[in-house]
Design a protein around this motif. Structure first.
Motif, PDB file in Angstrom:
ATOM      1  N   LEU A  95      10.640 -65.004  70.755  1.00  0.00           N
ATOM      2  CA  LEU A  95      10.066 -63.762  70.212  1.00  0.00           C
ATOM      3  C   LEU A  95       9.178 -63.176  71.446  1.00  0.00           C
ATOM      4  CD1 LEU A  95       9.667 -64.488  66.632  1.00  0.00           C
ATOM      5  CD2 LEU A  95      11.113 -62.813  67.449  1.00  0.00           C
ATOM      6  N   SER A  96       8.547 -63.916  72.444  1.00  0.00           N
ATOM      7  CA  SER A  96       7.732 -63.368  73.332  1.00  0.00           C
ATOM      8  C   SER A  96       8.236 -62.540  74.441  1.00  0.00           C
ATOM      9  CB  SER A  96       7.063 -64.741  74.013  1.00  0.00           C
ATOM     10  OG  SER A  96       8.157 -65.496  74.706  1.00  0.00           O
ATOM     11  N   ALA A  97       9.787 -62.575  74.411  1.00  0.00           N
ATOM     12  CA  ALA A  97      10.405 -61.744  75.234  1.00  0.00           C
ATOM     13  C   ALA A  97      10.468 -60.225  74.602  1.00  0.00           C
ATOM     14  CB  ALA A  97      12.145 -62.257  75.439  1.00  0.00           C
ATOM     15  N   VAL A  98      10.210 -60.076  73.284  1.00  0.00           N
ATOM     16  CA  VAL A  98      10.220 -58.830  72.823  1.00  0.00           C
ATOM     17  C   VAL A  98       8.860 -58.102  73.065  1.00  0.00           C
ATOM     18  CG1 VAL A  98      10.419 -57.341  70.582  1.00  0.00           C
ATOM     19  CG2 VAL A  98      11.714 -59.524  70.953  1.00  0.00           C
ATOM     20  N   LYS A  99       8.881 -57.017  73.805  1.00  0.00           N
ATOM     21  CA  LYS A  99       7.732 -56.746  74.519  1.00  0.00           C
ATOM     22  C   LYS A  99       6.862 -55.754  73.283  1.00  0.00           C
ATOM     23  CE  LYS A  99       9.968 -52.033  75.908  1.00  0.00           C
ATOM     24  NZ  LYS A  99      10.373 -51.268  76.822  1.00  0.00           N
ATOM     25  N   ASP A 100       7.299 -55.332  72.117  1.00  0.00           N
ATOM     26  CA  ASP A 100       6.499 -54.618  71.191  1.00  0.00           C
ATOM     27  C   ASP A 100       6.055 -55.724  70.124  1.00  0.00           C
ATOM     28  OD1 ASP A 100       7.051 -52.318  71.841  1.00  0.00           O
ATOM     29  OD2 ASP A 100       9.125 -51.944  70.488  1.00  0.00           O
ATOM     30  N   LEU A 101       6.078 -57.216  70.560  1.00  0.00           N
ATOM     31  CA  LEU A 101       5.494 -58.121  69.702  1.00  0.00           C
ATOM     32  C   LEU A 101       4.513 -59.111  70.440  1.00  0.00           C
ATOM     33  CD1 LEU A 101       8.487 -59.718  67.866  1.00  0.00           C
ATOM     34  CD2 LEU A 101       6.950 -57.695  66.946  1.00  0.00           C
ATOM     35  N   GLN A 102       3.326 -59.474  69.951  1.00  0.00           N
ATOM     36  CA  GLN A 102       2.353 -60.174  70.668  1.00  0.00           C
ATOM     37  C   GLN A 102       2.342 -61.590  69.805  1.00  0.00           C
ATOM     38  OE1 GLN A 102      -1.524 -58.487  71.078  1.00  0.00           O
ATOM     39  NE2 GLN A 102      -2.272 -60.491  71.458  1.00  0.00           N
ATOM     40  N   LEU A 103       2.839 -62.517  70.533  1.00  0.00           N
ATOM     41  CA  LEU A 103       2.975 -63.907  69.786  1.00  0.00           C
ATOM     42  C   LEU A 103       1.701 -64.709  70.084  1.00  0.00           C
ATOM     43  CD1 LEU A 103       5.532 -64.805  68.060  1.00  0.00           C
ATOM     44  CD2 LEU A 103       5.996 -62.970  69.621  1.00  0.00           C
ATOM     45  N   LEU A 104       1.199 -65.436  69.053  1.00  0.00           N
ATOM     46  CA  LEU A 104       0.321 -66.301  68.853  1.00  0.00           C
ATOM     47  C   LEU A 104       0.523 -67.847  69.450  1.00  0.00           C
ATOM     48  CD1 LEU A 104      -1.977 -65.419  65.809  1.00  0.00           C
ATOM     49  CD2 LEU A 104      -2.217 -64.541  68.210  1.00  0.00           C
ATOM     50  N   GLU A 105      -0.265 -68.435  70.718  1.00  0.00           N
ATOM     51  CA  GLU A 105       0.441 -69.365  71.108  1.00  0.00           C
ATOM     52  C   GLU A 105       0.117 -70.424  70.131  1.00  0.00           C
ATOM     53  OE1 GLU A 105      -1.420 -70.168  74.917  1.00  0.00           O
ATOM     54  OE2 GLU A 105      -0.308 -68.246  75.743  1.00  0.00           O
ATOM     55  N   ASP A 159      16.168 -54.221  76.380  1.00  0.00           N
ATOM     56  CA  ASP A 159      15.376 -55.247  75.624  1.00  0.00           C
ATOM     57  C   ASP A 159      16.265 -56.492  74.922  1.00  0.00           C
ATOM     58  OD1 ASP A 159      13.095 -53.768  75.994  1.00  0.00           O
ATOM     59  OD2 ASP A 159      13.249 -52.737  73.981  1.00  0.00           O
ATOM     60  N   SER A 160      17.414 -56.005  74.493  1.00  0.00           N
ATOM     61  CA  SER A 160      18.340 -56.898  73.966  1.00  0.00           C
ATOM     62  C   SER A 160      19.099 -57.856  74.818  1.00  0.00           C
ATOM     63  CB  SER A 160      19.620 -56.236  73.218  1.00  0.00           C
ATOM     64  OG  SER A 160      19.052 -55.461  72.337  1.00  0.00           O
ATOM     65  N   LEU A 161      19.090 -57.383  76.235  1.00  0.00           N
ATOM     66  CA  LEU A 161      19.603 -58.160  77.466  1.00  0.00           C
ATOM     67  C   LEU A 161      18.464 -59.243  77.383  1.00  0.00           C
ATOM     68  CD1 LEU A 161      21.817 -55.964  79.737  1.00  0.00           C
ATOM     69  CD2 LEU A 161      22.410 -57.456  78.369  1.00  0.00           C
ATOM     70  N   ALA A 162      17.279 -58.653  77.830  1.00  0.00           N
ATOM     71  CA  ALA A 162      16.078 -59.687  78.135  1.00  0.00           C
ATOM     72  C   ALA A 162      15.862 -60.888  76.805  1.00  0.00           C
ATOM     73  CB  ALA A 162      14.747 -58.861  78.016  1.00  0.00           C
ATOM     74  N   LEU A 163      16.010 -60.404  75.710  1.00  0.00           N
ATOM     75  CA  LEU A 163      15.989 -61.416  74.701  1.00  0.00           C
ATOM     76  C   LEU A 163      17.010 -62.273  74.793  1.00  0.00           C
ATOM     77  CD1 LEU A 163      14.692 -62.539  72.007  1.00  0.00           C
ATOM     78  CD2 LEU A 163      15.953 -60.779  70.708  1.00  0.00           C
ATOM     79  N   ASP A 164      18.440 -61.923  74.969  1.00  0.00           N
ATOM     80  CA  ASP A 164      19.469 -62.899  75.139  1.00  0.00           C
ATOM     81  C   ASP A 164      19.254 -63.611  76.355  1.00  0.00           C
ATOM     82  OD1 ASP A 164      21.023 -61.870  73.070  1.00  0.00           O
ATOM     83  OD2 ASP A 164      22.148 -60.574  74.423  1.00  0.00           O
ATOM     84  N   ALA A 165      18.750 -63.219  77.295  1.00  0.00           N
ATOM     85  CA  ALA A 165      18.420 -64.207  78.492  1.00  0.00           C
ATOM     86  C   ALA A 165      17.439 -65.152  78.403  1.00  0.00           C
ATOM     87  CB  ALA A 165      17.872 -63.269  79.736  1.00  0.00           C
ATOM     88  N   LYS A 166      16.388 -64.779  77.560  1.00  0.00           N
ATOM     89  CA  LYS A 166      15.280 -65.697  77.149  1.00  0.00           C
ATOM     90  C   LYS A 166      15.827 -66.810  76.325  1.00  0.00           C
ATOM     91  CE  LYS A 166      10.966 -67.203  77.330  1.00  0.00           C
ATOM     92  NZ  LYS A 166       9.926 -66.171  77.063  1.00  0.00           N
TER      93      LYS A 166
END
Length: 264
Positions: A63-73, A171-178
């Protein structure tokens, strides 16, 4: 704008404000802060007690690959969840999720449970809005255990949709790659999860031995590398802290020996 009106607005110092408000670019929407908690083991099999830690870590990485989300470590959440872990409370519970979310500063909490593993794998998730405690969405994936990774990928994309994040093609390509960069099989996920659990208990040597075969099998997995690096980092930090404590104890002993001073 008529020249006379423009002149009056400039004289009053209002023209720049109005012009910026009317023609300036709209402010980018704030990213949604999300925390993924360790999934509960509802399979009835103790072998999978720690599987949820690895699941949460991988989902956080995806989910960290999704730029509209900020994930807590995960490391940041570890301090917040320490008390809950000690009480052996279930995470797949809205009340627990809200408590963690408020302490961690998250807007949304993703909670989940591994309901079955063999022969069919079933994973259930909920998204909880911390402010209201309401369950925003629920999702479930079911399929053969050997399709674990594909099921996990499907679940992550459903979570993105349920968080009302619209992905562009890029964005979808970036998520798939991650996600592809994080690929591991079920057996590897279990080992990684157990390694994380050992590290959380302070057994960094055991954690390193547990994850070593996975590192060897998946040298190109970003998820495995990140987890291995986290264990090494925490081990180094613990060793340094232990050394500092010993030094401080030694200094305190010397001070006590020399006090009170001996009279001449």
């Amino acid at each position: 704008m008529p020249s006379l009106l423009r002149y009056l607005l400039v004289s009053l110092g209002l023209a720049p404000v109005l012009m910026i408000g009317a023609t300036g670019p709209a402010a980018a929407p704030a990213r949604k802060t999300v925390a993924v908690l360790a999934f509960d083991n509802n399979t009835g099999k103790a072998d999978y007690d720690h599987l949820g830690k690895g699941m949460a870590a991988m989902m956080t990485s995806d989910l960290s690959a999704v730029k509209d989300l900020q994930l807590l470590e995960r490391e940041r959440l570890a301090e917040v969840t320490k008390e809950i872990d000690a009480q052996r409370s279930a995470y797949f519970d809205s009340t627990t999720a809200v408590k963690v979310g408020r302490l961690a500063g998250a807007q949304y909490i993703v909670i989940g449970a591994v309901a079955a593993v063999d022969p069919q794998l079933r994973i259930d998730t909920r998204i909880v809005r911390v402010e209201t405690g309401a369950i925003v969405k629920t999702a479930r994936v079911v399929g053969p255990q050997e399709e674990f990774f594909d099921l996990q990928k499907k679940l992550v994309k459903q979570l993105v949709k349920d968080l009302d994040v619209a992905l562009t093609p890029a964005d979808s390509l970036a998520l798939d790659a991650k996600q592809e960069a994080n690929r591991v099989d079920m057996a590897a996920m279990v080992r990684v999860s157990n390694a994380l659990s050992l590290a959380d208990a302070g057994d960094y040597g055991g954690a390193t031995l547990k994850i070593a075969p996975v590192v060897a099998k998946y040298p190109n997995s970003t998820f495995v590398k990140l987890t291995s690096d986290e264990i090494k980092r925490r081990s180094t930090r613990a060793t340094e802290q232990k050394a500092k404590t010993k030094i401080n104890e030694g200094v305190n002993k010397l001070i006590k020996r020399k006090w009170p001073p001996v009279a001449p």
